[in-house]
Design a protein around this motif. Structure first.
Motif, mmCIF file in Angstrom:
data_model
loop_
_atom_site.group_PDB
_atom_site.id
_atom_site.type_symbol
_atom_site.label_atom_id
_atom_site.label_comp_id
_atom_site.label_asym_id
_atom_site.label_seq_id
_atom_site.Cartn_x
_atom_site.Cartn_y
_atom_site.Cartn_z
ATOM 1 N N LYS A 1 29.402 44.104 49.724
ATOM 2 C CA LYS A 1 30.568 44.139 49.041
ATOM 3 C C LYS A 1 31.238 44.663 49.772
ATOM 4 N N ARG B 1 30.055 46.413 37.913
ATOM 5 C CA ARG B 1 30.149 45.242 37.892
ATOM 6 C C ARG B 1 29.496 44.165 37.025
ATOM 7 N N ASP C 1 39.710 46.636 32.356
ATOM 8 C CA ASP C 1 38.932 46.464 33.365
ATOM 9 C C ASP C 1 38.927 44.714 33.004
ATOM 10 N N GLN D 1 40.716 41.583 43.768
ATOM 11 C CA GLN D 1 40.324 42.846 43.765
ATOM 12 C C GLN D 1 40.269 44.300 44.406
ATOM 13 N N ARG D 2 40.431 43.596 46.461
ATOM 14 C CA ARG D 2 40.562 44.560 47.218
ATOM 15 C C ARG D 2 41.862 45.506 47.209
ATOM 16 N N ARG E 1 42.572 47.477 44.345
ATOM 17 C CA ARG E 1 41.918 48.661 43.210
ATOM 18 C C ARG E 1 40.698 49.168 44.044
ATOM 19 N N GLU F 1 38.221 50.797 48.720
ATOM 20 C CA GLU F 1 38.670 49.546 49.326
ATOM 21 C C GLU F 1 40.225 50.123 50.400
ATOM 22 N N SER G 1 41.210 37.487 39.706
ATOM 23 C CA SER G 1 40.171 37.149 38.825
ATOM 24 C C SER G 1 40.833 37.359 36.965
ATOM 25 N N LEU H 1 39.962 39.905 36.268
ATOM 26 C CA LEU H 1 40.130 42.199 36.868
ATOM 27 C C LEU H 1 41.576 42.522 36.716
ATOM 28 N N ILE I 1 44.628 44.446 37.905
ATOM 29 C CA ILE I 1 45.545 45.352 38.971
ATOM 30 C C ILE I 1 46.383 46.176 38.434
ATOM 31 N N THR J 1 34.979 37.293 41.056
ATOM 32 C CA THR J 1 36.106 38.033 41.646
ATOM 33 C C THR J 1 36.946 36.846 42.049
#
Length: 585
Positions: free
Chosen positions: A5, A122, A178, A335-336, A338, A342, A405, A407, A409, A428
């Protein structure tokens, strides 16, 4: 490179591993297989079993003792046919045909606002199983049924953990949902073409190419690998999405290694890509590249080891492309932005300048080629069934958006077609074809003179020129330094006093993203292409980066690991034992 990750890596040489090991995950056939056939059996079975599961799983309003009903279910099937072969020192070491059919089943419980994938859970949504290779509806249904039941149990466990954790944890910085709400798509594109590879011809060709290295006694390892595949990907979901998308690619990768007398390992790698094996470069072009690689390795063995350096440099187009992929591209993945772990380098910089005003950056997976060269990062639909889209990330230096994606933010609640994953991983936001354009361009000659002038201005005897590059990685977690590392293969010192350029070895580019990106002074007038395999939390996927060569006012380098092993003591067979340098006996 690493796939942990928030630790990401790009590797050209990694293509060799793909070609050499992919058959280990595939059903090997003794005779040629027909290409995956998109008969209605497979996708109809997927759709039927999905609807049966959605209507049967979970409770009703009057029976609270039953388990929760999924609010989302999807089946993604990868149906592929491939050929892989490799050679070393003039002999075939692997040659296989293969067929693979794999399903990723995704189950989501709860609501889009909060479901079983929340936070660190996830992967609780995903279950992966092999499927029958034949269009046997009953067998396909049974396999999907098994995967769905197993996936539901896994999702339920994840959902219960999420609900428990929410009761004891502090308020999150980003309380976004989500899962995003997206418009359903229906697009059954024609199937991938039948895989056609003249195996006998290609075995002869890679034998010949790998045999070239026998003339160079200091090259102790080489691998020439061909991988050709044709694939049709199917995706159906409970939202009504139903898409089938084809892809076909052929890659040839040449890798060679040597070792200097002081123990430093050195390697060179070249990759060639086309939509079909017949469209790869001709044999003379490949042979010339192979010879140049071998000669360069010999020169690198004798080159001086670099000293740490902090000063001006030019990155060639290929080097610049990898630089932007690692230093910038990964930090613009949605995703980076949230998650409490991160680093969120650019999260709060929307609408602000993060690059010089003459630079713009987009990601356009809809492009199959660039200046006639195939791009690895091309796709029609992402791995969440969303249509691929061009995304203008940075306009005239100003950050405009992120790669999304499904997901969400805080700033963006919907996908822009960049949910990507390797089979067996949750999608992602990932790069596809990252493209850098410049409005401040000069010729290569002018860029070189600008490098010398900048070095003289800083009191340096030389600047650096990075000609070729192999890989890099970026760390994006806030618990670690927000740093990157890029590993060049061919580096020259460019002296300001007119001395010839000097080849050096052992160079590693390091730094932090915001500082590095603000030091770009100019670019040349030609964009170059890097095709490679990028590893991150959603697996290893093909990507491309396109960029012009660029001059930076300051770049920091350090020495690579020295190594302690000696070069081979015993000379290769057929080589005179005079320090490994004799001619053929």
């Amino acid at each position: 490179m690493k796939t942990q990750k928030a630790v990401t890596g790009l590797s050209l040489a990694g293509l060799v591993a793909v070609a050499a090991t992919s058959v280990g995950h595939l059903a090997v056939a003794a005779t040629p297989n027909p290409a995956p056939n998109p008969t209605t059996t497979l996708i109809d079975t997927m759709e039927t079993e999905l609807h049966r599961a959605m209507s049967s799983l979970g409770n009703t309003a009057t029976d609270a003792t039953q388990q929760p009903k999924p609010y989302f279910l999807s089946y993604a099937v990868s149906d592929a046919d491939g050929v892989a072969m490799s050679a070393q020192f003039g002999a075939i070491v692997n040659s296989t045909e293969n067929r693979r059919r794999v399903a990723d089943v995704q189950v989501r419980l709860g609501t889009a606002a909060e479901d079983n994938t929340h936070g660190d859970h996830r992967n609780s949504a995903l279950t992966t199983v092999p499927l029958p290779l034949t269009d046997d509806g009953a067998a396909l249904s049974r396999s999907l049924w098994f995967a769905t039941n197993r996936g539901y149990a896994k999702a339920l466990d994840g959902y219960l953990k999420v609900k428990t954790e929410q009761q004891v944890r502090a308020k999150e910085e980003d309380s976004s949902a989500d899962f995003s709400s997206e418009k359903a798509a229906t697009d059954l594109l024609p199937s991938a073409p039948i895989l056609v590879v003249d195996r006998s011809n290609w075995e002869n060709r890679i034998r010949e190419l790998s045999g070239i290295f026998k003339q160079y006694p200091d090259v102790f390892f080489n691998n020439v690998a061909l991988e050709a595949s044709t694939e049709t990907d199917y995706f159906v979901s409970s939202e009504g999405t139903k898409v089938a998308t084809p892809s076909h690619v052929a890659r040839l990768v040449i890798v060679a290694r040597t070792r200097a007398a002081d123990g430093m390992d050195l390697f060179r790698a070249e990759t060639f890509e086309a939509d079909d094996a017949a469209h790869l470069p001709d044999q003379k072009t490949l042979a010339d590249k192979t010879i140049a690689m071998a000669k360069n390795l010999e020169a690198l063995r004798e080159a001086p080891v670099t000293e740490p350096f902090n000063g001006p440099a030019i990155l060639s187009g290929r080097a610049s492309a990898v630089f932007f992929h690692e230093v910038l591209g990964h930090r613009l993945e949605g995703q980076r932005q949230r998650g409490d772990d991160e680093g969120q380098t650019f999260t709060k910089l929307l609408g602000k300048q993060i690059l010089p005003t003459f630079l713009s950056v987009s990601d356009d997976p809809t492009l199959a080629t660039f200046d006639g060269v195939s791009l690895s990062g091309h796709y029609s639909y992402d791995d969440e069934g969303q249509p691929a889209r061009r995304v203008d990330l940075i306009k005239d230096g100003v950050l405009d958006t992120f790669l999304m994606s499904r997901l969400p933010i805080a700033s963006f609640s919907t996908s822009n077609g960049h949910g990507r994953a390797e089979v067996g991983h949750m999608p992602t936001g990932r790069q596809g074809n990252l493209i850098v354009t410049s409005s401040k361009t000069v010729s290569d000659t002018e860029l070189r003179e600008m490098l010398k002038a900048e070095a003289k201005k800083q009191g340096k005897a030389y600047g650096l020129y990075f000609e070729d590059i192999s890989s890099g990685f970026a760390v994006t977690t806030r618990r670690s330094p927000q740093a990157f590392q890029v590993i060049p293969l061919v580096v020259y010192r460019v002296y300001i006093d007119g001395r010839p350029d000097e080849l050096v070895r052992g160079v590693s580019i390091v730094g932090t993203p915001q500082a590095a990106l603000n030091r770009i002074l100019a670019t040349n007038d030609k964009q170059d292409i890097f095709n490679g395999i990028c590893g991150a939390e959603s697996g290893s996927i093909p990507v491309s980066a396109v960029a012009p060569a660029m001059l930076v006012s300051e770049i920091e380098t350090q020495r690579q690991a020295q190594g302690t092993a000696r070069p081979p003591i015993l000379p290769p067979p057929g080589i005179a034992a005079n320090g490994g340098k004799g001619g053929q006996e």
